[in-house]
Design a protein around this motif. Sequence first.
Motif, PDB file in Angstrom:
ATOM      1  N   ASP A  86     -59.054 -47.182 -58.625  1.00 17.55           N
ATOM      2  CA  ASP A  86     -60.023 -47.557 -57.584  1.00 17.55           C
ATOM      3  C   ASP A  86     -60.335 -49.048 -57.314  1.00 17.55           C
ATOM      4  N   ARG A 119     -56.900 -51.391 -54.799  1.00 15.70           N
ATOM      5  CA  ARG A 119     -56.591 -50.746 -53.823  1.00 15.70           C
ATOM      6  C   ARG A 119     -55.071 -51.395 -53.294  1.00 15.70           C
ATOM      7  N   GLU A 131     -52.226 -48.945 -56.259  1.00 18.43           N
ATOM      8  CA  GLU A 131     -52.577 -47.790 -57.043  1.00 18.43           C
ATOM      9  C   GLU A 131     -51.824 -47.031 -58.345  1.00 18.43           C
ATOM     10  N   PRO A 188     -56.859 -33.621 -58.188  1.00 20.31           N
ATOM     11  CA  PRO A 188     -57.499 -34.833 -58.393  1.00 20.31           C
ATOM     12  C   PRO A 188     -58.860 -34.638 -59.412  1.00 20.31           C
ATOM     13  N   GLY A 207     -65.483 -36.526 -59.290  1.00 18.86           N
ATOM     14  CA  GLY A 207     -66.113 -37.963 -58.992  1.00 18.86           C
ATOM     15  C   GLY A 207     -66.855 -38.608 -60.084  1.00 18.86           C
ATOM     16  N   GLU A 245     -67.746 -39.498 -49.393  1.00 21.47           N
ATOM     17  CA  GLU A 245     -66.797 -38.905 -48.815  1.00 21.47           C
ATOM     18  C   GLU A 245     -66.397 -39.338 -47.296  1.00 21.47           C
ATOM     19  N   GLY A 297     -58.201 -37.636 -46.959  1.00 20.07           N
ATOM     20  CA  GLY A 297     -57.186 -38.768 -46.908  1.00 20.07           C
ATOM     21  C   GLY A 297     -56.182 -38.829 -45.923  1.00 20.07           C
ATOM     22  N   CYS A 335     -60.163 -45.011 -44.864  1.00 23.64           N
ATOM     23  CA  CYS A 335     -60.144 -44.996 -46.311  1.00 23.64           C
ATOM     24  C   CYS A 335     -59.008 -45.325 -47.045  1.00 23.64           C
ATOM     25  N   ASN A 379     -57.512 -42.675 -49.508  1.00 19.64           N
ATOM     26  CA  ASN A 379     -58.256 -42.327 -50.803  1.00 19.64           C
ATOM     27  C   ASN A 379     -59.526 -41.186 -50.477  1.00 19.64           C
ATOM     28  N   ARG A 417     -62.325 -41.481 -49.620  1.00 24.60           N
ATOM     29  CA  ARG A 417     -63.780 -42.084 -49.795  1.00 24.60           C
ATOM     30  C   ARG A 417     -64.008 -43.631 -49.412  1.00 24.60           C
ATOM     31  N   PRO A 422     -61.764 -38.033 -55.522  1.00 26.31           N
ATOM     32  CA  PRO A 422     -61.000 -38.395 -54.452  1.00 26.31           C
ATOM     33  C   PRO A 422     -60.402 -37.030 -54.084  1.00 26.31           C
TER      34      PRO A 422
END
Length: 376
Positions: free
Chosen positions: A35, A38, A41, A112, A115, A144, A152, A200, A203, A205, A236
Amino acid sequence: MSKRDYYEVLGISRTATSDEVKVAYRRAAAKHHPDRNRGNEATAEVAFKECKEAYDVLSDEQKRRAYDSHGHAAFEHGMGGGGGPQFHDVGDIFGDIFGNIFGGGGGGSRGPRRGADIGYILELDLEDAVAGVEKRIEIPTLLECGTCKGSGSSDGKIERCSGCNGMGQVRMQRGIFQMQQPCPQCHGRGQVIVNPCGACHGNGRIHDEKTLDVKVPAGVDTGDRIRLSGEGEAGPAGAPAGDLYVEVRVRPHAIFERDGDDLHCDVPIRISQAALGDEVRVPTLKGDAEIRIPAETQTGKVFRLRGKGVKSVRSRSEGDLYCRVVVETPVNLTAEQRELLEQFEATFVGEGARRHSPKHSTFMDGVKGFWDRMVG
């Protein structure tokens, strides 16, 4: 490709303490968390898992001794060397060494991760903590993505990952054993996004603030935590959100000091009130109350008001209020008051004066004993 030395991965010496191992891991994990990287990843996730693997071994005394004696081979061929962990079958190796890294016993976990949980410090006045209150707070967090609804994807097109055939895990050979690890192509999700969301970047988020109304129950104290399920960081790719933990901090009060469910305060009175006795009104969190001061009261005398403390948030029992009397020396005297005090003082003459001072004899005896010890 050979594995890096675990001590090198965490940037510590081979003599590092367990606390130093923990600190180094937290620093390295924060640096390589996907995270926080970016656009890079995949590489970050590999480094992050490398840190986790190193920590899982070096934070365990038995595994660390085995690693110090035999290196990575201690975990590749089931060696116990030097009092290290004894593995009886392949499942033991996966469960003990790689379970925490890849999500549990050889098969790992698909999809995934949930969170992250987040914390928030809520400062309250004593009155609000005792009575209970509802507070509106704003929290910076990962939410979100509203554009893609957390998927995503900009167009909803999500395909099965060709690297792992949708399993989220790939097998790799290590010595005579096979093990599984998250697929580097889909990062364990089993799916790939064809057209990532522009808002995003795929992602699911975004960083933003959210506003919440927190109901604080009556009787909370500093250190108490309120858990709000699902109000932490969004997961995610649509995974469940983490939790929010609101920790209470009660501000110091101008009058009262709290001790568990009891309250304490100092009550100043005049010398005439202490000598002659009086009735004095004192504040409480439930309105004024009255205490009767008997004649000849000394500084430090404590009066207990039952049930005037705090109602416990756990047992619902009520504490007490303890009022400590402080006899004040009068200031800003008028000429008349000064003359009256001088006349009053003149009445304390000779040996008879001591009977009006209850602590005088005790104090003088202590002074005499002190000087006797010094001279002796």
